[in-house]
Design a protein around this motif. Sequence first.
Motif, PDB file in Angstrom:
ATOM      1  N   ASN A 184       0.820  -1.224   0.000  1.00  0.00           N
ATOM      2  CA  ASN A 184       0.000   0.000   0.000  1.00  0.00           C
ATOM      3  C   ASN A 184       0.852   1.272   0.000  1.00  0.00           C
ATOM      4  O   ASN A 184       0.606   2.217   0.758  1.00  0.00           O
ATOM      5  N   ILE A 185       1.880   1.305  -0.838  1.00  0.00           N
ATOM      6  CA  ILE A 185       2.716   2.497  -1.012  1.00  0.00           C
ATOM      7  C   ILE A 185       2.644   2.870  -2.495  1.00  0.00           C
ATOM      8  O   ILE A 185       3.273   2.218  -3.322  1.00  0.00           O
ATOM      9  N   PRO A 186       1.875   3.885  -2.863  1.00  0.00           N
ATOM     10  CA  PRO A 186       1.680   4.199  -4.293  1.00  0.00           C
ATOM     11  C   PRO A 186       2.718   5.188  -4.821  1.00  0.00           C
ATOM     12  O   PRO A 186       3.495   5.778  -4.072  1.00  0.00           O
ATOM     13  N   MET A 187       2.688   5.362  -6.147  1.00  0.00           N
ATOM     14  CA  MET A 187       3.388   6.429  -6.864  1.00  0.00           C
ATOM     15  C   MET A 187       4.907   6.401  -6.642  1.00  0.00           C
ATOM     16  O   MET A 187       5.545   7.429  -6.436  1.00  0.00           O
ATOM     17  N   ILE A 188       5.515   5.200  -6.673  1.00  0.00           N
ATOM     18  CA  ILE A 188       6.964   5.072  -6.538  1.00  0.00           C
ATOM     19  C   ILE A 188       7.565   4.940  -7.933  1.00  0.00           C
ATOM     20  O   ILE A 188       7.093   4.163  -8.756  1.00  0.00           O
ATOM     21  N   THR A 189       8.643   5.695  -8.201  1.00  0.00           N
ATOM     22  CA  THR A 189       9.283   5.661  -9.511  1.00  0.00           C
ATOM     23  C   THR A 189      10.694   5.098  -9.479  1.00  0.00           C
ATOM     24  O   THR A 189      11.259   4.804 -10.539  1.00  0.00           O
ATOM     25  N   ALA A 190      11.292   4.966  -8.296  1.00  0.00           N
ATOM     26  CA  ALA A 190      12.633   4.390  -8.200  1.00  0.00           C
ATOM     27  C   ALA A 190      12.817   3.802  -6.811  1.00  0.00           C
ATOM     28  O   ALA A 190      12.286   4.336  -5.821  1.00  0.00           O
ATOM     29  N   LEU A 191      13.569   2.684  -6.715  1.00  0.00           N
ATOM     30  CA  LEU A 191      13.801   1.981  -5.447  1.00  0.00           C
ATOM     31  C   LEU A 191      15.261   1.581  -5.338  1.00  0.00           C
ATOM     32  O   LEU A 191      15.931   1.321  -6.351  1.00  0.00           O
ATOM     33  N   SER A 192      15.738   1.511  -4.093  1.00  0.00           N
ATOM     34  CA  SER A 192      17.042   0.922  -3.798  1.00  0.00           C
ATOM     35  C   SER A 192      16.932   0.215  -2.459  1.00  0.00           C
ATOM     36  O   SER A 192      16.057   0.538  -1.634  1.00  0.00           O
ATOM     37  N   HIS A 193      17.827  -0.749  -2.202  1.00  0.00           N
ATOM     38  CA  HIS A 193      17.708  -1.635  -1.053  1.00  0.00           C
ATOM     39  C   HIS A 193      18.702  -1.244   0.037  1.00  0.00           C
ATOM     40  O   HIS A 193      19.859  -0.961  -0.230  1.00  0.00           O
ATOM     41  N   LEU A 231      13.862   0.057   2.318  1.00  0.00           N
ATOM     42  CA  LEU A 231      13.929   0.494   0.934  1.00  0.00           C
ATOM     43  C   LEU A 231      13.970   2.013   0.922  1.00  0.00           C
ATOM     44  O   LEU A 231      13.222   2.669   1.658  1.00  0.00           O
ATOM     45  N   ILE A 232      14.839   2.556   0.129  1.00  0.00           N
ATOM     46  CA  ILE A 232      14.842   3.994  -0.095  1.00  0.00           C
ATOM     47  C   ILE A 232      14.159   4.236  -1.439  1.00  0.00           C
ATOM     48  O   ILE A 232      14.515   3.619  -2.448  1.00  0.00           O
ATOM     49  N   ALA A 233      13.131   5.082  -1.431  1.00  0.00           N
ATOM     50  CA  ALA A 233      12.242   5.222  -2.592  1.00  0.00           C
ATOM     51  C   ALA A 233      12.120   6.681  -2.995  1.00  0.00           C
ATOM     52  O   ALA A 233      12.264   7.594  -2.169  1.00  0.00           O
ATOM     53  N   LEU A 234      11.845   6.883  -4.292  1.00  0.00           N
ATOM     54  CA  LEU A 234      11.593   8.206  -4.854  1.00  0.00           C
ATOM     55  C   LEU A 234      10.175   8.219  -5.399  1.00  0.00           C
ATOM     56  O   LEU A 234       9.811   7.386  -6.228  1.00  0.00           O
ATOM     57  N   SER A 235       9.344   9.149  -4.918  1.00  0.00           N
ATOM     58  CA  SER A 235       7.951   9.216  -5.357  1.00  0.00           C
ATOM     59  C   SER A 235       7.836  10.018  -6.637  1.00  0.00           C
ATOM     60  O   SER A 235       8.783  10.688  -7.073  1.00  0.00           O
ATOM     61  N   LYS A 236       6.663   9.953  -7.244  1.00  0.00           N
ATOM     62  CA  LYS A 236       6.428  10.667  -8.494  1.00  0.00           C
ATOM     63  C   LYS A 236       6.495  12.170  -8.310  1.00  0.00           C
ATOM     64  O   LYS A 236       6.809  12.912  -9.248  1.00  0.00           O
ATOM     65  N   LYS A 237       6.215  12.663  -7.103  1.00  0.00           N
ATOM     66  CA  LYS A 237       6.269  14.093  -6.832  1.00  0.00           C
ATOM     67  C   LYS A 237       7.666  14.554  -6.407  1.00  0.00           C
ATOM     68  O   LYS A 237       7.833  15.693  -5.989  1.00  0.00           O
ATOM     69  N   GLY A 238       8.675  13.654  -6.478  1.00  0.00           N
ATOM     70  CA  GLY A 238      10.043  14.046  -6.174  1.00  0.00           C
ATOM     71  C   GLY A 238      10.427  13.919  -4.720  1.00  0.00           C
ATOM     72  O   GLY A 238      11.452  14.486  -4.308  1.00  0.00           O
TER      73      GLY A 238
END
Length: 825
Positions: free
Chosen positions: A368-377, A386-393
């Motif tokens: 249930n984590i939406p709008m993710i465009t990039a991931l790293s472990h 996980l370190i994540a980058l959302s669509k809104k930056g």
Amino acid sequence: MSQIEHLVTLQNPNSGLSRSQARIVYTGTDVYICNGTRYVYVFSAEKKQITAVYLFPSNVWHIEVSTDLHQLYVLCAQNGLYLLEWDGHGSLLIKPNSTMNKGDMTIYQIGSDSGLLIDPSLCAFTLASEVLIVALAQLEKWKIRVFQRKSPNLIESVTIPSIEVECSHERGASSDVLQPVLCCVTMWSDKAVGADAPCNSALDTALFTRLFGVDVALLDSPMILCGFPDGRVVGFPLNSTGVHPSANQNATQGGSKLLYHLEQPVVSIGAIRMDSNTQHPCAENRPCDCLLVVGQKGLVVSVTAGDNAVSCAYKDHTLLAPVSCTFFSASGVFCCTANDLIYVTISHPEKKTAANTNSCTVSSLRHNIPMITALSHMSSLDDTQLIALSKKGRLMLCKLKQKETRDLQHGLSGANTGQRIKELLSGIGSLSERLSTLKTVAHEKSRSLAKLNQVMSLSRELLSGQSVTSPVRCVFRVSWTHLLQKASVTASCSLENKSDYMLEHGWSLCLLVRTDPITSYSFPLLLLKPGETKEFAFPLYGQELSSVDFPIKISCSLFYSLKGFAADCVNPLELDICSSQKHGVCVPLQEHIIDVLQCLRLSPSTAHCSGLSHTLLEDTVQAFWKLAYVSDKQTPSVAASNQGLDYTTPLKASVRLSAALLTRALQNKTSGRSLCSVVLHWLLSEVMMEEQEVQEVEGVIPDGKEFCIRVQEVSVSDLTLEGSIQTLEVQILSSNFHVVASLHLAVINRVKILLQQDKLNDSSQAPELNLGKIQQLFSAHELLLKEVKNLRERLGADEDVISSAAAQRLLHIYRDLRDPGLLFI
């Protein structure tokens, strides 16, 4: 439950983030981030802030970090590949074009000196331990080139590739939006993992052999896998010496082998372990026994060693949502969609028989984590991070409990069953609420579409018919009203709905009254069902008008507002209907003419016209006449006495009609009355309410000026050869010139309509006319008209010297032209 910690917000490109334009690389202390702009950010995990920003010549598509060599590879859109290298002290070996400090952050502008492989067709790359693999998009083919990376002078080593493989474009493939994905895998050995390993993924021997062939396995050559936007997955060995495709292998151009066709763009390729029984699967030194290929439309294909010793087993799993990016862990793959973060794993079922040893099952877990465009472990002892980058930056740290992943594979334990049930119930409640909202929105849109369909159907029916037979018509009625001891003329419009559609909220009746100035009215229709009639009243002209020029034309139309539909649009500014002038559907109905005969106010008595006031009011001719005498400095009384005009006789105009014509045309309206009374009631049907024997009436027009209308029988004997003709003469009398003119015009128009209606039923023959007499009358009228033209030219040329005789003559000519008037036979 998952925990999310917001770290920092980066610049968000105007076009938004798309696939292959966002990338996160975690190196242990620093996080390198690109988000589709020209910047590469360096986020310090210890300081929790951005410490460095690298500005490149064009938008960044992809980045890779070589930790052992202290290198950062950056692919710029339609530009090429750039390389940043640091020494042991953290300083760039090649100085940037400029450096600027902003607090604790340093901004570096990178120029062409750092260019490693400048080629606009370069669209993807990846790193192995010793090689650099790049993909180039050319006109009708892909080119995969391999360069040796570990050399004293890397820039010189990339001039000539060690391997080049060509693959043709499939029809319909587009490399402008989507780029190929590259992956390097090798066969498992003791040296297959670690810093010196040729590839990051080591496959099980059985899977590697069955997938790539015995020749490649004996050669112990790493394989380069390429996934293209058209869905093909091909592979070729790094060391192809002595490798020949066998008879059952599907070889593509350039020595590469077609492994699978996904029939949708390939997002990523990676390898995982299906069974992880240790406490920390990421630390296992074991081979990967499953190859995963993820498609953009949500298709996940697993490739495992099959039941037999020859072929591989392929299994499909659909995520029912487009995938924007992925990240491979040791035992699964994280797939990011617009609505969720999904963790997909492949596992063996319980081994009950030897026959199903190699079969596998695909499972997925939603976070249930939406709008993710990039991931790293990032891993720790307790949580999967996980370190994540959302669509809104937004850069976020997502903490996922490890027991959630283990429960997915090994079932729920009694200790956390209640907690998991609560989480599932909470998820069901949230999903139910979203579903209810979507149902409401879908219902509103369906109802709006039904209304719009009804509007279009009714508009088509109204536009296809004529105004006489239109299912929606307007009927007008004029009446006098009294307010605060002041009389005014009010018009009423009755809207008749004879169609099969309801005129409800959104529809309006629009009336355009062509007076001077033009006046418009709009009446909203709340509900007008089929067969119903609704009446709307409005003043015929404004209070500022002292007089009105008749006839008055009224244009009727139906208007339906589309503002409610535009509010539901994604981008209303793109719709032409949303502008202030064009925001609805306008359907013209009909045009109606109101003449002065409909607006008369009759006197209550039926007195003769001799009671008409004989004070001659000032009209156009008298204005010119008085102006001439004022210029001669004469007093109005003297001027009036010098004129010699007859103040006791009102102005008169007449229209003569054949009695036979009127008897035939008005035969249904006689009802025992004389023909003169019938004709008078026919002319004044809108204002004469009482059915009585009346042959003359008097009253006032809307601006208060008096008139008299008289109908009498006369005999005309000099226009036909057969003798006299019985006619009825309609006489119009008034002391004001424009009253006589407007009433005269209205009567003639009524007679024209009567003649048009009678023309279809006219079976009689007209009497034989005396053409000589008629010619004499026309000649006399033509002379009078020429004289009027000359007098009017004299009035316009020199008003000061006009004589009183000229003014008097002009007035008498107008009288002669209107009395006796036209004869309709």
